[in-house]
Motif scaffolding. Structure first.
Motif, PDB file in Angstrom:
ATOM      1  N   ARG A   1      34.108  50.201  35.040  1.00  0.00           N
ATOM      2  CA  ARG A   1      35.499  50.248  35.472  1.00  0.00           C
ATOM      3  C   ARG A   1      36.231  48.966  35.091  1.00  0.00           C
ATOM      4  N   ARG A   2      35.589  47.818  35.266  1.00  0.00           N
ATOM      5  CA  ARG A   2      36.203  46.542  34.901  1.00  0.00           C
ATOM      6  C   ARG A   2      36.450  46.463  33.397  1.00  0.00           C
TER       7      ARG A   2
ATOM      8  N   LYS B   1      30.765  50.256  38.302  1.00  0.00           N
ATOM      9  CA  LYS B   1      31.692  49.159  38.630  1.00  0.00           C
ATOM     10  C   LYS B   1      31.958  48.288  37.407  1.00  0.00           C
TER      11      LYS B   1
ATOM     12  N   THR C   1      29.600  39.275  40.209  1.00  0.00           N
ATOM     13  CA  THR C   1      28.154  39.016  40.177  1.00  0.00           C
ATOM     14  C   THR C   1      27.818  37.539  40.289  1.00  0.00           C
TER      15      THR C   1
END
Length: 648
Positions: free
Chosen positions: A220-221, A217, A50
């Protein structure tokens, strides 16, 4: 993808003067920087997706200041100096190998193709550019640089060994995760890493759906980072928390809950010995009659084994026995075999009417039994549900008395719950104008496969009065082809092809056949053709569903059938006119059964005999069908007694 850096200590570094919690990922990043890896590659490997590359550049500068400051505090003068050297300060003076040196002839062609230099001049130029000592080994400067680089790496390793920290369960999420994500987790009530692990375990792989502005996402990280530090966190996320439920088959060990006390499903319940029923006050003392049951759990299991009439019945019986056992153990602090008549009357009359405390007993609907958030109730029970529970538990008590397990049935004197009519049809059907609105909203000049399926479902339900499960299980093999007087079968779709019927397996009683109007059969033919099947139902496999999933062609489930009708009602409310307005709140609560009620009302209003409607609906008693009779008639149907509107 490599695990992302613990974001709270690496994001927005320009607002900090040092990093308070150094991790192995920090050192991996800085080691790559010292080795000369491009900042773009470091950002792609360790950075936050990001942010842009400037965040990684700022982080590298912050790491340089933090590490050199820490080395200064420990009086490691060498590390203080070496860790501030930038890539390029120690050049890699690698000597050329003999195979990399050009021959004299090749060199002549590249620098003097016109033969301007003499042989002696050319040899001098060659030796100046490629000195002879190059082939003998590294020079003293190369040796010094290599030794300096080794000392730099050793200094970084010393700092890593003394400064690196591993995440612990009691660490705040703000110490490890990026501030934006940590703030959203804290807003949800997740303050520590232990809270985060527990939250994920409770809600499964889609845990992030319960956290505002955290997507798959980012989730998941976070999960990858937790797995990387599973040893220091002393918790490895379970398979159930990581794998979608649809990928876990029934009986998978990941779905099995360990035995424990409290409000848990009966198959996972651990009952203390002192209240397991082996010494209950209501245990039978007749030693002349054999009884192989020792505990309340064994008694319930044995009773349920005799009540496997259907999956629905088995679930209902298990649910009531489970609720009673959990209530006896957790609220009354006694065995189920120690309950007396007053306990049972209070259970039916008070507790089931309002299970309290709600936080302990009431949960959200449609939570799997294997889930830690499962609760026995989704709300207070209606009078009818409480009466059903009383009847089931009374039957269980009688069976336990017959098995010489209980001395007497404590539900014998529990008063019945006053209830109204068995079927409440008031306000759950459509008048003719409203029905016309529903049909008009579903009709099209040209249908997609899905729209045709929905329009067929609407007409088939209205013309037959089938339940949603019966609609879902209707197949071509259950369609009975019409015949002529001479016994020959008619051609599909011919003008004389009348009298199609649909066979319905019995629900508690005998099977029945229901006439299907020709207009509806035309929709069946067209639907089969649109699905790439023969128009003739008899030419299709017997298990071909009449109402199939428009993508897979598989049978719809009863719940899937309910969704079809909810969508039809919702679309109708959008297209309603002031004259035929369907109240949006009513449409929201509408279900497949509304069409069944509408069919019954309209059929009776048009003069159809009550007994014919009874047979069509599959009612065991005529009194049930008579509930649909109204004192005021609203006129005839649009297409006679069949109840089907002409297909458009």
């Amino acid at each position: 993808m490599p695990a992302a850096l613990p974001p709270s200590s690496v994001r927005n570094p320009e607002n900090r003067t040092s990093i308070k919690r150094l991790t192995r990922e920090h050192f991996a990043l800085y080691r790559g920087y010292l080795d000369g890896v491009a900042v773009e590659q470091l950002h792609a490997t360790y950075g936050d997706a990001t942010t842009d590359i400037r965040a990684t550049r700022r982080l590298i500068g912050l790491l340089r200041d933090t590490l050199s400051g820490a080395a200064r505090r420990t009086r490691d003068v060498e590390a203080t100096h070496l860790l501030r050297l930038r890539p390029g300060s120690i050049p890699d003076a690698r000597p050329l190998a003999a195979s990399e040196m050009p021959s004299l002839e090749t060199y002549r062609e590249s620098v003097d193709p016109d033969g301007f230099h003499s042989e002696a001049d050319l040899l001098e130029l060659y030796q100046a550019e490629f000195p002879q000592e190059n082939s003998l080994g590294v020079d003293r400067r190369s040796t010094r640089n290599a030794r300096l680089r080794r000392r730099q790496i050793d200094a970084l390793a010393r700092m890593e060994a003394s400064l690196v920290q591993a995440p612990q369960p009691d660490h705040p999420v703000a110490s490890w995760l990026e501030p934006a994500i940590a703030g959203r987790l804290q807003h949800t009530g997740i303050h520590t890493l232990a809270d985060l692990l527990g939250f994920i375990e409770q809600r499964g792989h889609r845990w992030y759906a319960s956290v505002e502005r955290v997507g798959p996402k980012a989730a998941r990280r976070i999960v990858d980072w937790l797995a990387l530090h599973a040893d220091s966190l002393r918790h490895m996320l379970s398979k159930r928390a990581l794998v979608p439920r649809r990928r876990l088959v029934q009986g998978d060990p990941a779905l099995v809950r360990p035995r424990q006390s409290g409000i848990v499903p009966i198959e996972s319940l651990a009952v203390p010995t002192e209240i397991d029923g082996s010494a209950g006050n209501n245990r039978a003392q007749n030693h002349g009659l054999p009884c192989s049951l020792d505990t309340d759990l064994q008694a319930i299991d044995a009773w349920l084994a005799t009540r496997q009439h259907s999956p629905h019945t088995a679930r209902a019986y298990r649910r009531e026995a489970e609720r009673l056992l959990l209530w006896a153990i957790n609220e009354k602090k006694k065995a189920m075999s120690s309950l007396d008549g007053a306990d049972c009357a209070g259970y039916i009359g008070t507790f089931l009417a309002d299970p309290q405390p709600a936080g302990r007993w009431v949960g959200r609907a449609k939570i799997e039994r294997t889930h830690v958030d499962w609760r026995p109730f989704v709300g207070a029970l209606s009078n009818r549900s409480r009466e059903t529970a009383r009847a089931i538990l009374h039957a269980m008590g009688q069976w336990l008395v017959e098995q010489n397990y209980w001395a007497h049935n404590p539900f014998s004197n529990a008063p019945a719950v006053a209830i109204g009519a068995r079927i409440d049809v008031s306000g759950r059907s459509l008048n003719h104008a409203q029905w016309q609105s529903v049909v008009g909203a579903a009709a099209r000049d040209r249908y997609s496969q899905r729209e045709l399926r929905d329009y067929l479902a609407l007409n088939l339900a209205y013309s037959t009065g089938l339940r949603r499960s019966e609609l879902a299980h209707a197949t071509t093999g259950r369609l009975i082809r019409p015949t002529l007087e001479n016994g020959l079968e008619t051609d599909v779709g011919s003008a004389s092809a009348t009298g199609w019927q649909l066979g319905i397996p019995g629900k508690r009683h005998a099977a029945r056949t229901i006439p299907v109007p020709q207009a509806v059969m035309e929709l069946v033919f067209e639907s089969l053709r649109a699905r790439g099947l023969p128009r003739d139902p008899g030419a299709c496999p017997a298990d071909t569903p009449l109402l199939a999933h428009f993508r897979t062609g598989d049978s719809l489930t009863p719940d899937g059938m309910g969704q079809v009708f909810r969508r039809l009602f919702a679309w109708t409310s959008v297209l309603s006119t002031p004259q035929n307005l369907l109240d949006s709140r009513r449409c929201f609560n509408a279900s497949t059964h509304w069409i069944r009620h509408t069919h019954s009302h309209h059929a009776l209003e048009s003069g159809t005999d009550c007994r014919e409607v009874q047979i069509r609906l599959g009612h065991a008693n005529l009194s049930t069908t008579l509930l649909y009779v109204k004192t005021r008639r609203h006129g005839s149907l649009a297409d006679g007694k069949s109840g089907v509107l002409p297909a458009r």
